[in-house]
Design a protein around this motif. Structure first.
Motif, PDB file in Angstrom:
ATOM      1  N   TYR A 110       0.842  -1.188   0.000  1.00 46.86           N
ATOM      2  CA  TYR A 110       0.000   0.000   0.000  1.00 46.86           C
ATOM      3  C   TYR A 110       0.883   1.246   0.000  1.00 46.86           C
ATOM      4  O   TYR A 110       2.020   1.234   0.484  1.00 46.86           O
ATOM      5  CB  TYR A 110      -0.879   0.069   1.258  1.00 46.86           C
ATOM      6  CG  TYR A 110      -1.929  -1.009   1.359  1.00 46.86           C
ATOM      7  CD1 TYR A 110      -1.631  -2.239   1.927  1.00 46.86           C
ATOM      8  CD2 TYR A 110      -3.221  -0.786   0.895  1.00 46.86           C
ATOM      9  CE1 TYR A 110      -2.599  -3.226   2.037  1.00 46.86           C
ATOM     10  CE2 TYR A 110      -4.197  -1.770   1.001  1.00 46.86           C
ATOM     11  CZ  TYR A 110      -3.880  -2.980   1.575  1.00 46.86           C
ATOM     12  OH  TYR A 110      -4.836  -3.947   1.676  1.00 46.86           O
ATOM     13  N   GLN A 122       0.694   5.173   1.436  1.00 43.70           N
ATOM     14  CA  GLN A 122      -0.068   6.041   2.318  1.00 43.70           C
ATOM     15  C   GLN A 122       0.520   7.450   2.288  1.00 43.70           C
ATOM     16  O   GLN A 122       1.616   7.687   2.795  1.00 43.70           O
ATOM     17  CB  GLN A 122      -0.085   5.507   3.750  1.00 43.70           C
ATOM     18  CG  GLN A 122      -0.994   6.312   4.676  1.00 43.70           C
ATOM     19  CD  GLN A 122      -1.115   5.706   6.065  1.00 43.70           C
ATOM     20  OE1 GLN A 122      -0.216   5.019   6.548  1.00 43.70           O
ATOM     21  NE2 GLN A 122      -2.235   5.964   6.726  1.00 43.70           N
ATOM     22  N   GLY A 167      -5.617   7.659   4.033  1.00 45.93           N
ATOM     23  CA  GLY A 167      -5.670   6.224   4.260  1.00 45.93           C
ATOM     24  C   GLY A 167      -4.770   5.478   3.292  1.00 45.93           C
ATOM     25  O   GLY A 167      -4.390   6.017   2.245  1.00 45.93           O
ATOM     26  N   PRO A 168      -4.413   4.255   3.615  1.00 50.18           N
ATOM     27  CA  PRO A 168      -3.594   3.459   2.690  1.00 50.18           C
ATOM     28  C   PRO A 168      -4.321   3.243   1.376  1.00 50.18           C
ATOM     29  O   PRO A 168      -5.528   3.007   1.356  1.00 50.18           O
ATOM     30  CB  PRO A 168      -3.411   2.134   3.446  1.00 50.18           C
ATOM     31  CG  PRO A 168      -3.670   2.459   4.886  1.00 50.18           C
ATOM     32  CD  PRO A 168      -4.692   3.537   4.872  1.00 50.18           C
ATOM     33  N   LEU A 200       3.523   0.775   2.844  1.00 49.61           N
ATOM     34  CA  LEU A 200       3.153  -0.229   3.827  1.00 49.61           C
ATOM     35  C   LEU A 200       3.042  -1.597   3.170  1.00 49.61           C
ATOM     36  O   LEU A 200       2.538  -1.717   2.051  1.00 49.61           O
ATOM     37  CB  LEU A 200       1.797   0.116   4.455  1.00 49.61           C
ATOM     38  CG  LEU A 200       1.728   1.385   5.297  1.00 49.61           C
ATOM     39  CD1 LEU A 200       0.280   1.789   5.525  1.00 49.61           C
ATOM     40  CD2 LEU A 200       2.433   1.181   6.627  1.00 49.61           C
ATOM     41  N   TYR A 254      -8.664 -10.547  -0.585  1.00 50.88           N
ATOM     42  CA  TYR A 254      -8.627  -9.217   0.004  1.00 50.88           C
ATOM     43  C   TYR A 254      -9.433  -9.143   1.290  1.00 50.88           C
ATOM     44  O   TYR A 254      -9.279  -8.195   2.065  1.00 50.88           O
ATOM     45  CB  TYR A 254      -9.206  -8.215  -1.001  1.00 50.88           C
ATOM     46  CG  TYR A 254      -8.474  -8.212  -2.319  1.00 50.88           C
ATOM     47  CD1 TYR A 254      -8.793  -9.139  -3.301  1.00 50.88           C
ATOM     48  CD2 TYR A 254      -7.478  -7.288  -2.581  1.00 50.88           C
ATOM     49  CE1 TYR A 254      -8.112  -9.147  -4.508  1.00 50.88           C
ATOM     50  CE2 TYR A 254      -6.809  -7.284  -3.781  1.00 50.88           C
ATOM     51  CZ  TYR A 254      -7.133  -8.216  -4.732  1.00 50.88           C
ATOM     52  OH  TYR A 254      -6.464  -8.216  -5.920  1.00 50.88           O
ATOM     53  N   ASN A 255     -10.320 -10.076   1.519  1.00 53.37           N
ATOM     54  CA  ASN A 255     -11.233  -9.991   2.650  1.00 53.37           C
ATOM     55  C   ASN A 255     -10.843 -10.937   3.773  1.00 53.37           C
ATOM     56  O   ASN A 255     -11.667 -11.691   4.297  1.00 53.37           O
ATOM     57  CB  ASN A 255     -12.674 -10.235   2.185  1.00 53.37           C
ATOM     58  CG  ASN A 255     -12.782 -11.439   1.267  1.00 53.37           C
ATOM     59  OD1 ASN A 255     -11.811 -12.158   1.059  1.00 53.37           O
ATOM     60  ND2 ASN A 255     -13.964 -11.648   0.723  1.00 53.37           N
ATOM     61  N   THR A 256      -9.557 -10.885   4.117  1.00 49.54           N
ATOM     62  CA  THR A 256      -9.030 -11.660   5.237  1.00 49.54           C
ATOM     63  C   THR A 256      -8.250 -10.747   6.164  1.00 49.54           C
ATOM     64  O   THR A 256      -7.856  -9.644   5.783  1.00 49.54           O
ATOM     65  CB  THR A 256      -8.110 -12.786   4.747  1.00 49.54           C
ATOM     66  OG1 THR A 256      -7.048 -12.208   3.970  1.00 49.54           O
ATOM     67  CG2 THR A 256      -8.864 -13.778   3.879  1.00 49.54           C
ATOM     68  N   GLU A 257      -7.995 -11.228   7.371  1.00 51.32           N
ATOM     69  CA  GLU A 257      -7.303 -10.430   8.365  1.00 51.32           C
ATOM     70  C   GLU A 257      -5.856 -10.204   7.933  1.00 51.32           C
ATOM     71  O   GLU A 257      -5.110 -11.152   7.710  1.00 51.32           O
ATOM     72  CB  GLU A 257      -7.333 -11.141   9.715  1.00 51.32           C
ATOM     73  CG  GLU A 257      -6.665 -10.360  10.834  1.00 51.32           C
ATOM     74  CD  GLU A 257      -6.755 -11.086  12.164  1.00 51.32           C
ATOM     75  OE1 GLU A 257      -7.332 -12.191  12.185  1.00 51.32           O
ATOM     76  OE2 GLU A 257      -6.237 -10.552  13.161  1.00 51.32           O
ATOM     77  N   ALA A 258      -5.477  -8.949   7.822  1.00 54.42           N
ATOM     78  CA  ALA A 258      -4.138  -8.599   7.366  1.00 54.42           C
ATOM     79  C   ALA A 258      -3.358  -7.900   8.470  1.00 54.42           C
ATOM     80  O   ALA A 258      -3.921  -7.120   9.244  1.00 54.42           O
ATOM     81  CB  ALA A 258      -4.213  -7.703   6.136  1.00 54.42           C
ATOM     82  N   PHE A 275      -0.065  -5.474   9.259  1.00 51.62           N
ATOM     83  CA  PHE A 275       0.769  -4.487   8.606  1.00 51.62           C
ATOM     84  C   PHE A 275       2.140  -4.376   9.250  1.00 51.62           C
ATOM     85  O   PHE A 275       2.288  -4.551  10.469  1.00 51.62           O
ATOM     86  CB  PHE A 275       0.109  -3.103   8.662  1.00 51.62           C
ATOM     87  CG  PHE A 275      -0.976  -2.890   7.650  1.00 51.62           C
ATOM     88  CD1 PHE A 275      -2.256  -3.369   7.884  1.00 51.62           C
ATOM     89  CD2 PHE A 275      -0.723  -2.224   6.469  1.00 51.62           C
ATOM     90  CE1 PHE A 275      -3.265  -3.171   6.954  1.00 51.62           C
ATOM     91  CE2 PHE A 275      -1.721  -2.019   5.539  1.00 51.62           C
ATOM     92  CZ  PHE A 275      -2.991  -2.495   5.781  1.00 51.62           C
ATOM     93  N   GLY A 276       3.124  -4.040   8.437  1.00 49.00           N
ATOM     94  CA  GLY A 276       4.420  -3.631   8.935  1.00 49.00           C
ATOM     95  C   GLY A 276       4.393  -2.159   9.318  1.00 49.00           C
ATOM     96  O   GLY A 276       3.359  -1.484   9.175  1.00 49.00           O
ATOM     97  N   GLN A 277       5.528  -1.648   9.788  1.00 47.20           N
ATOM     98  CA  GLN A 277       5.604  -0.260  10.235  1.00 47.20           C
ATOM     99  C   GLN A 277       5.754   0.705   9.069  1.00 47.20           C
ATOM    100  O   GLN A 277       5.580   1.912   9.248  1.00 47.20           O
ATOM    101  CB  GLN A 277       6.758  -0.072  11.218  1.00 47.20           C
ATOM    102  CG  GLN A 277       6.566  -0.838  12.513  1.00 47.20           C
ATOM    103  CD  GLN A 277       7.484  -0.338  13.610  1.00 47.20           C
ATOM    104  OE1 GLN A 277       7.273   0.733  14.170  1.00 47.20           O
ATOM    105  NE2 GLN A 277       8.509  -1.109  13.908  1.00 47.20           N
TER     106      GLN A 277
END
Lengths: 115, 110
Positions: A35, A37, A42-43, A91, A100-104, A106-108
Motif C-alpha cells: 500500500y 499512504q 488512508g492506505p 506499507l 482481500y477480505n481476510t485479516e491482514a 501491517f508492517g511499520q
C-alpha cells in the motif's frame, strides 16, 4: 519474526534515483499486499501477491513501480526514476488466508522522501 | 463508486466518553469491513472486523454496528481512554479489491 518487517524504515532519494523497499511477511502467510499512504490519508492499494504470483497490480501508479515476491516470502517494491509525488509511506501487509477480505497484519512502513 | 467515506475527520472526546466514527461504502459486493488503529510512525493494526451476516460485533470496549441496507458501518469506542488517541481507518473489501477510508484522528482528553 513475530510480525511483518519492513526495511529501510526511512529512505531519502534524489529525484531520478531508483529505490528498493523490502518486506518480510509473517512466516507462512500466503497473501502479501503493498500500500501507499500519503500524509494524512488512508492506505491506497498498490499490488497483491498470493505466494509468488502477483495476482493484482492494478494499483501501481505507473510503470516505474515494480514489485516481486520470487519465492513466495520476502517481497521487494522497486520504484525507478523516483519523482517527488512518490514521497509517501509504503506499507506492506500479510495475511494467512487468500484474497482481500481476510485479516491482514501491517508492517511499520517505509517512509520515502524524494528530494 | 469505489469510495469509502469516513466521518468525522477529527474527533475530540473526554476520557470515559463514547467515540463514534462512521463509514459508508457504495459497492454492494464488499463483504469484509475491518477497522484499523494507527499510531504515529506505526503501521495500521487491526482492531475489529465484521462481515455482513451480522449487524453488530463487540470486542471489549470496541463495537462495530453494521447496516447493510444503508451500506453504512460505525465504530463505537466505549469508556474512551487517552491511550485510544490515534488515527482510525475503516476499510471495505470484497473478492477483488480493498479500499480504505481517509481516516479519523481521535483525541481523548483527560
Amino acid at each position: 519474526g513475530a510480525g511483518v518487517s519492513q526495511s529501510p524504515r526511512y529512505k531519502v532519494a534524489k529525484r531520478g534515483q531508483d529505490v528498493a523497499l523490502r518486506c518480510d511477511p509473517i512466516s507462512g502467510h500466503v497473501s502479501l499486499f503493498w500500500y501507499q499512504q500519503a500524509l494524512g490519508q488512508g492506505p491506497e492499494f498498490l499490488t497483491y501477491f498470493q505466494n509468488e504470483a502477483q495476482l493484482d497490480k492494478s494499483g501501481l501508479p505507473s510503470d516505474r513501480f515494480f514489485a516481486e515476491r520470487p519465492e513466495g516470502s520476502v517481497s521487494t517494491l522497486k520504484i525507478q526514476r523516483t519523482q517527488q509525488e512518490d514521497s509517501a509511506v509504503y506499507l506492506c501487509a500479510s495475511s494467512l488466508g487468500t484474497g482481500y477480505n481476510t485479516e491482514a497484519f501491517f508492517g511499520q512502513g517505509t517512509r520515502l522522501t524524494v528530494v | 463508486q469505489q469510495q469509502v467515506k469516513q466521518s468525522p475527520q477529527s474527533l475530540i472526546v473526554q476520557k470515559g466518553g463514547i467515540s463514534i466514527i462512521n463509514c459508508a461504502y457504495e459497492n454492494t459486493a464488499f463483504d469484509y469491513f475491518p477497522w484499523y488503529q494507527q499510531f504515529p510512525g506505526k503501521g495500521p493494526a487491526l482492531l475489529i472486523a465484521i462481515r455482513p451476516d451480522v449487524s453488530e460485533k463487540k470486542e471489549g470496549r470496541f463495537t462495530i454496528s453494521f447496516n447493510k441496507s444503508a451500506k453504512q458501518f460505525s465504530l463505537h469506542i466505549m469508556d474512551s481512554q487517552p491511550g485510544d488517541s490515534a488515527t482510525y481507518f475503516c476499510a471495505a473489501s470484497g473478492n477483488d479489491k480493498v479500499i480504505f477510508g481517509p481516516g479519523t484522528s481521535l483525541s481523548v482528553i483527560p
